[in-house]
Design a protein around this motif. Sequence first.
Motif, short mmCIF file in Angstrom:
data_model
loop_
_atom_site.label_atom_id
_atom_site.label_comp_id
_atom_site.label_asym_id
_atom_site.label_seq_id
_atom_site.Cartn_x
_atom_site.Cartn_y
_atom_site.Cartn_z
N TRP A 187 -49.10 -25.49 50.21
CA TRP A 187 -49.87 -24.92 49.10
C TRP A 187 -51.36 -24.84 49.43
O TRP A 187 -51.99 -23.80 49.29
CB TRP A 187 -49.66 -25.75 47.84
CG TRP A 187 -50.45 -25.27 46.67
CD1 TRP A 187 -51.61 -25.81 46.16
CD2 TRP A 187 -50.18 -24.11 45.85
NE1 TRP A 187 -52.07 -25.09 45.10
CE2 TRP A 187 -51.21 -24.04 44.87
CE3 TRP A 187 -49.18 -23.15 45.85
CZ2 TRP A 187 -51.25 -23.03 43.92
CZ3 TRP A 187 -49.23 -22.14 44.89
CH2 TRP A 187 -50.25 -22.09 43.94
N ASP A 188 -51.92 -25.99 49.90
CA ASP A 188 -53.37 -26.06 50.14
C ASP A 188 -53.81 -25.24 51.34
O ASP A 188 -54.87 -24.59 51.31
CB ASP A 188 -53.79 -27.52 50.35
CG ASP A 188 -53.67 -28.36 49.08
OD1 ASP A 188 -53.62 -27.76 47.99
OD2 ASP A 188 -53.59 -29.59 49.20
N LYS A 189 -53.03 -25.28 52.42
CA LYS A 189 -53.46 -24.67 53.68
C LYS A 189 -52.89 -23.29 53.93
O LYS A 189 -53.36 -22.57 54.82
CB LYS A 189 -53.08 -25.59 54.85
CG LYS A 189 -53.77 -26.94 54.84
CD LYS A 189 -55.27 -26.82 55.03
CE LYS A 189 -55.92 -28.19 55.19
NZ LYS A 189 -57.38 -28.09 55.42
N ILE A 238 -52.78 -20.93 49.08
CA ILE A 238 -54.10 -20.63 48.50
C ILE A 238 -54.93 -19.74 49.42
O ILE A 238 -55.47 -18.71 48.97
CB ILE A 238 -54.85 -21.93 48.16
CG1 ILE A 238 -54.15 -22.63 46.99
CG2 ILE A 238 -56.31 -21.65 47.81
CD1 ILE A 238 -54.77 -23.96 46.60
N THR A 261 -53.31 -28.57 61.77
CA THR A 261 -52.67 -28.23 60.49
C THR A 261 -51.26 -27.74 60.72
O THR A 261 -50.31 -28.17 60.06
CB THR A 261 -53.49 -27.16 59.75
OG1 THR A 261 -54.78 -27.70 59.41
CG2 THR A 261 -52.78 -26.72 58.47
N ASP A 280 -47.43 -29.88 49.62
CA ASP A 280 -48.88 -29.94 49.33
C ASP A 280 -49.67 -29.24 50.43
O ASP A 280 -50.62 -28.49 50.16
CB ASP A 280 -49.34 -31.39 49.20
CG ASP A 280 -48.86 -32.04 47.92
OD1 ASP A 280 -48.44 -31.31 47.01
OD2 ASP A 280 -48.89 -33.29 47.84
N ALA A 290 -57.82 -23.98 57.93
CA ALA A 290 -56.69 -23.29 57.29
C ALA A 290 -56.21 -22.15 58.18
O ALA A 290 -57.04 -21.36 58.67
CB ALA A 290 -57.11 -22.74 55.93
N TYR A 314 -62.43 -25.14 56.93
CA TYR A 314 -61.28 -25.60 56.15
C TYR A 314 -60.03 -25.87 56.99
O TYR A 314 -59.04 -26.37 56.46
CB TYR A 314 -60.95 -24.57 55.05
CG TYR A 314 -62.04 -24.44 54.03
CD1 TYR A 314 -62.20 -25.39 53.02
CD2 TYR A 314 -62.95 -23.39 54.08
CE1 TYR A 314 -63.21 -25.28 52.08
CE2 TYR A 314 -63.98 -23.27 53.15
CZ TYR A 314 -64.10 -24.22 52.15
OH TYR A 314 -65.11 -24.11 51.23
#
Length: 333
Positions: free
Chosen positions: A132-134, A137, A66, A129, A274, A272
């Motif tokens: 924001w997602d990883k 949030i 990521t 994106d 993340a 996830y």
Amino acid sequence: MDLVLLSTIAIILIALAFDYTNGFHDAANAIATSVSTRALTPRAALAMAAVMNLAGAFMGHGVAKTVGSGIIDAPKGNQGLVIVAAALFGAITWNLITWYFGLPSSSTHALIGGLVGAALAASQTVKWDGVWDKVVIPMIVSPILGFGIAYLLMVAILWIFRKRNPHKVTRGFRMAQTLSAAAMAFGHGLQDAQKTMGIIVMALVVGGYHTGDDVPAWVTVSAAMAISAGTYAGGWRIMRTLGRKVIELDPPRGFAAESTAAGVLYVAGIAYQAPVSTTHTITSSILGVGATKRLSAVRWGVAGNIVTAWLLTIPAAAIVAAVSYWILHAIVL
């Protein structure tokens, strides 16, 4: 030896230096509660945390992928290497500033801020994106989960052991904290060592010495050793803030906070992929268990300073990284 190879080697060394600062900056995440409740002596806690950090670093590469390929697009060649170097300078600078003032800020978000700031300064693509997602949030959700789950777990512990001998309960949880602190340190290695792996892989790809986002074995070993060594060096300033200045912890609350934070880190990292902040997670968990005592037991002024550092981390690291990029660009390119 050409300039690209020299630059790539230099960036790998800088990345490992960041990993080391990450270790001593975030050592408090794993052991502050155990030390403050006297479940472990400081040196024993640091040694345990260093070993568990090392073990956790070998548990997958999802977070590394990521960070290495999901946040920015860095061009190949010297410009891309300058971007990566500038991102690391931004992250290291913010780590050292917050360490000096004893504020448990996020090394994760310092690194993300550095990447974004350097990419914007170089007019390169930021994968918003992915940010924001990883990043955004999880940055919002993980402290909320940490606070809420830790609060509920502590309420359950208080209810289950309400009729037991308080001294025996304290002694039992002091022993249990050895396990919860180890679990927290393992989660720190799982999360934070992988972020450095991702940066090193990015540097190798940009330099033309690697393809794809797979993490070579030597990168895993190097990052694991660096964060482990940094953890053993200790981060006493931040340890005092987390262990004593936010709230006076007892062993049951220390166990609940560490267990909650470790669980959040495992789910975020494995399920996830993340890059969740270990700092945000353990701090919010400490606030959650503290709130079960009474709201006034939490030193909200100190907590407010910590939250302010959280909010400043990404933009501050981004600004330092942008300035670093302009300086390095003028020198190298």
